[in-house]
Write an enzyme that holds these catalytic residues in place. Sequence first.
Site, PDB file in Angstrom:
ATOM      1  N   LYS A 147      59.221  22.915   3.936  1.00 19.32           N
ATOM      2  CA  LYS A 147      59.660  21.579   3.502  1.00 19.32           C
ATOM      3  C   LYS A 147      60.989  21.734   3.771  1.00 19.32           C
ATOM      4  O   LYS A 147      62.017  22.311   3.081  1.00 19.32           O
ATOM      5  CB  LYS A 147      59.174  21.188   2.231  1.00 19.32           C
ATOM      6  N   GLU A 192      67.238  31.293  -4.099  1.00 21.29           N
ATOM      7  CA  GLU A 192      68.432  31.752  -3.455  1.00 21.29           C
ATOM      8  C   GLU A 192      69.498  30.290  -3.825  1.00 21.29           C
ATOM      9  O   GLU A 192      69.152  29.176  -3.096  1.00 21.29           O
ATOM     10  CB  GLU A 192      68.337  31.949  -2.038  1.00 21.29           C
ATOM     11  N   GLU A 232      80.282  24.543  -8.517  1.00 18.10           N
ATOM     12  CA  GLU A 232      80.453  24.647  -7.368  1.00 18.10           C
ATOM     13  C   GLU A 232      80.712  23.330  -6.466  1.00 18.10           C
ATOM     14  O   GLU A 232      80.305  22.198  -6.991  1.00 18.10           O
ATOM     15  CB  GLU A 232      79.194  25.002  -6.762  1.00 18.10           C
ATOM     16  N   CYS A 240      76.643  28.805   0.769  1.00 18.99           N
ATOM     17  CA  CYS A 240      76.342  29.062  -0.534  1.00 18.99           C
ATOM     18  C   CYS A 240      77.513  30.209  -0.862  1.00 18.99           C
ATOM     19  O   CYS A 240      77.883  30.583  -1.823  1.00 18.99           O
ATOM     20  CB  CYS A 240      74.821  29.373  -0.864  1.00 18.99           C
TER      21      CYS A 240
HETATM   22  P1  NAP Z   1      68.775  21.022  -3.615  1.00 21.41           P
HETATM   23  O1  NAP Z   1      69.031  19.443  -3.987  1.00 21.41           O
HETATM   24  O2  NAP Z   1      68.438  21.861  -4.666  1.00 21.41           O
HETATM   25  O3  NAP Z   1      67.872  20.633  -2.305  1.00 21.41           O
HETATM   26  C1  NAP Z   1      67.386  21.834  -1.587  1.00 21.41           C
HETATM   27  C2  NAP Z   1      65.943  21.407  -1.177  1.00 21.41           C
HETATM   28  O4  NAP Z   1      65.138  21.309  -2.340  1.00 21.41           O
HETATM   29  C3  NAP Z   1      65.609  20.376  -0.418  1.00 21.41           C
HETATM   30  O5  NAP Z   1      64.869  20.631   0.661  1.00 21.41           O
HETATM   31  C4  NAP Z   1      65.244  19.426  -1.410  1.00 21.41           C
HETATM   32  O6  NAP Z   1      64.693  18.308  -0.686  1.00 21.41           O
HETATM   33  C5  NAP Z   1      64.473  20.100  -2.344  1.00 21.41           C
HETATM   34  N1  NAP Z   1      64.159  19.501  -3.418  1.00 21.41           N
HETATM   35  C6  NAP Z   1      65.150  18.401  -4.020  1.00 21.41           C
HETATM   36  N2  NAP Z   1      64.740  18.094  -5.395  1.00 21.41           N
HETATM   37  C7  NAP Z   1      63.372  18.977  -5.322  1.00 21.41           C
HETATM   38  C8  NAP Z   1      62.602  19.021  -6.443  1.00 21.41           C
HETATM   39  N3  NAP Z   1      62.539  18.364  -7.506  1.00 21.41           N
HETATM   40  N4  NAP Z   1      61.523  19.927  -6.293  1.00 21.41           N
HETATM   41  C9  NAP Z   1      61.426  20.659  -5.220  1.00 21.41           C
HETATM   42  N5  NAP Z   1      62.075  20.700  -4.156  1.00 21.41           N
HETATM   43  C10 NAP Z   1      63.261  19.835  -4.383  1.00 21.41           C
HETATM   44  O7  NAP Z   1      70.098  21.330  -3.073  1.00 21.41           O
HETATM   45  P2  NAP Z   1      71.155  20.680  -2.388  1.00 21.41           P
HETATM   46  O8  NAP Z   1      72.380  20.310  -3.452  1.00 21.41           O
HETATM   47  O9  NAP Z   1      70.872  19.777  -1.523  1.00 21.41           O
HETATM   48  O10 NAP Z   1      72.201  22.126  -1.543  1.00 21.41           O
HETATM   49  C11 NAP Z   1      73.045  22.862  -1.900  1.00 21.41           C
HETATM   50  C12 NAP Z   1      72.823  23.947  -2.731  1.00 21.41           C
HETATM   51  O11 NAP Z   1      72.087  24.865  -2.098  1.00 21.41           O
HETATM   52  C13 NAP Z   1      73.996  24.471  -3.093  1.00 21.41           C
HETATM   53  O12 NAP Z   1      74.237  24.722  -4.483  1.00 21.41           O
HETATM   54  C14 NAP Z   1      73.974  25.789  -2.359  1.00 21.41           C
HETATM   55  O13 NAP Z   1      74.939  26.985  -2.962  1.00 21.41           O
HETATM   56  C15 NAP Z   1      72.688  26.057  -2.341  1.00 21.41           C
HETATM   57  N6  NAP Z   1      72.324  27.089  -1.248  1.00 21.41           N
HETATM   58  C16 NAP Z   1      72.138  28.322  -1.542  1.00 21.41           C
HETATM   59  C17 NAP Z   1      71.929  29.141  -0.562  1.00 21.41           C
HETATM   60  C18 NAP Z   1      71.600  30.902  -1.013  1.00 21.41           C
HETATM   61  O14 NAP Z   1      71.065  31.637   0.007  1.00 21.41           O
HETATM   62  N7  NAP Z   1      71.862  31.058  -1.871  1.00 21.41           N
HETATM   63  C19 NAP Z   1      71.743  28.808   0.852  1.00 21.41           C
HETATM   64  C20 NAP Z   1      72.236  27.519   0.940  1.00 21.41           C
HETATM   65  C21 NAP Z   1      72.449  26.628  -0.059  1.00 21.41           C
HETATM   66  P3  NAP Z   1      65.358  16.864  -0.408  1.00 21.41           P
HETATM   67  O15 NAP Z   1      66.344  17.057   0.843  1.00 21.41           O
HETATM   68  O16 NAP Z   1      64.391  16.101  -0.012  1.00 21.41           O
HETATM   69  O17 NAP Z   1      66.377  16.625  -1.451  1.00 21.41           O
END
Ligand code: NAP
Length: 537
Positions: A198, A271, A403, A305
């Site tokens: 997804k 992650e 962050e 990240c």
């Molecule tokens: P996010 O909201 O958690 O979204 C990440 C993924 O989760 C997307 O595919 C999102 O889908 C999905 N998602 C959203 N709500 C969900 C739910 N309730 N249940 C299951 N899946 C769900 O993250 P973001 O804010 O967009 O992304 C940035 C974050 O990712 C930052 O905190 C960054 O540090 C972290 N990150 C970490 C790493 C690592 O390797 N540690 C790498 C990259 C990013 P939708 O797009 O449909 O909302």
Amino acid sequence: MATSSAQLASDRPVTSSPSVPPLPPQVLDRLLARVTTVGDRDPIEVTAPFTEEVLGSVPSCTAEDVAEAVRRARSAQRAWARTPVRTRAEVLRRYHDLVLERQEEALDLIQLEAGKVRAHAFEEVADAAIVAAYYARTGPGHLAPRRREGALPGLTRTRELRHPKGVVGFIAPWNYPLSMAITDVLPALLAGNGAVLKPAQTTPFTALWAVDMAYEAGLPEGLLQVVTGRGSVLGTPMIDAVDFITFTGSTEVGRSVGEQAGRRLIGCSLELGGKNAMLVLDDADVDDAVQGAVAGCFASAGQLCISIERLFVAEAIADEFTARFVAAVEDLVLSASLAYGGELGSLASRSQLETVEQHVDDARAKGATILTGGRRRLDVGPLFYAPTVLADVTEDMRLFADETFGPVVTISRFTDVDDAVERANDSPYGLNASVWTGDTRRGREVAARLEVGTVNVNEAYAAAWASVDAPMGGFKDSGLGRRHGREGITKYTEVQTVAVQRFVPVSRIPGLSQDRNARTLTAALKLMHAIPGLRRA
Ligand code: NAP
Ligand code: MG
């Protein structure tokens, strides 16, 4: 897909507004054919951050589609698990070659969907190739049966076998739309699993391209499924149907994924976010550290990240470092072009831009000093923000601990390394850190005291990230489990111990009374403890 728009130096006035080319219909059709749906679905528009123009749309999949995707992956997985691992590894070998050969397509898609400059998009192409090659080469070894010490030397022959989990679910973020979509999937496939991916709502086409390449590399039809749409809708049905879930994204959503996996007693790998620190020690080469800080803070406009959001600089070199760093930041070339040359791209979405702006405005209002940046760059594109450096940041400011995930970094000073380590560790996160010093032994010592999953000495993030034989992941709220290395593939397996006993049972020597049996075993245990080599007999 041709290139468009002029490349713009950071402070030069802009005369032409950029526009992005539409995705060719044949490319859209080829990619959309990879989405699993069992009915007509509402479209979700995908826009280009460079201009906010519409690139295309993908189906808003439902729980029913997720169930069908898992069913198809499961059905293809049975034959795949019986395919020799060396044959499976061939697919990854070809994947490596294809990603490099066809990189122009991927670079265009990544830039169009995520708004980053081409050089940062290339990091993702390189990452996908490096990970594919690594697991093609080492995966069969990581998965091979291993002989373990037996209960009774010579009499118990014990082996550890690795079986695939079945179907693994992947939920990926938008910030590294190629890397994060495929690099965790590849080892899971090699381990004999099926997969359902997804991708983030805003970057599905890059993920679909990554999947399309896997089929072109020879993956059996059906084994790797994609559902597009909202994570809040598709996450739970996916976790309810798969045998393991890998999630990359925010700590908040990660916690909820972990809870749901826990209820089902399936494994998960999370992650999550970071608030990564860079320590510049007093014996560091200032020029190198400045270069490293620029790369570490502004890669993918800070939407990485493992990127650096907190700089701690030794008092002795802080004036010199700060002056040179600010000058280098002001020299960065902002670009919305699909050609190489740009050094800093756009924020990936309007909500990301708003978060960045709120963090900086809040810090400004509470007395932070803005050394450079602190404003939008609408002259370059609608979602561009100037690279920003702040000083005099205090605990009451949001960006002190939260962050930001943007092109924003804070600088503070230290006189005592112990104090710098303590401040760096004063965070709920623990993903990545960087240490700069002229003395690598000192660098290693400081590194070992930092509560983070990866530390780069005299690099910002790339040295540890690209060392794919070594595990990568987060301490504390930055995650659970590791990607890369042995852990990055064995987590996608169920481990089984098979112990074959010969001649006498382990617990009771035939013909002996219970007390003589106990005395004999006591003597045997003492002997095995005294001569450790016996264990390996
Ligand atoms: P996010 O909201 O958690 O979204 C990440 C993924 O989760 C997307 O595919 C999102 O889908 C999905 N998602 C959203 N709500 C969900 C739910 N309730 N249940 C299951 N899946 C769900 O993250 P973001 O804010 O967009 O992304 C940035 C974050 O990712 C930052 O905190 C960054 O540090 C972290 N990150 C970490 C790493 C690592 O390797 N540690 C790498 C990259 C990013 P939708 O797009 O449909 O909302
Ligand atoms: Mg989110």
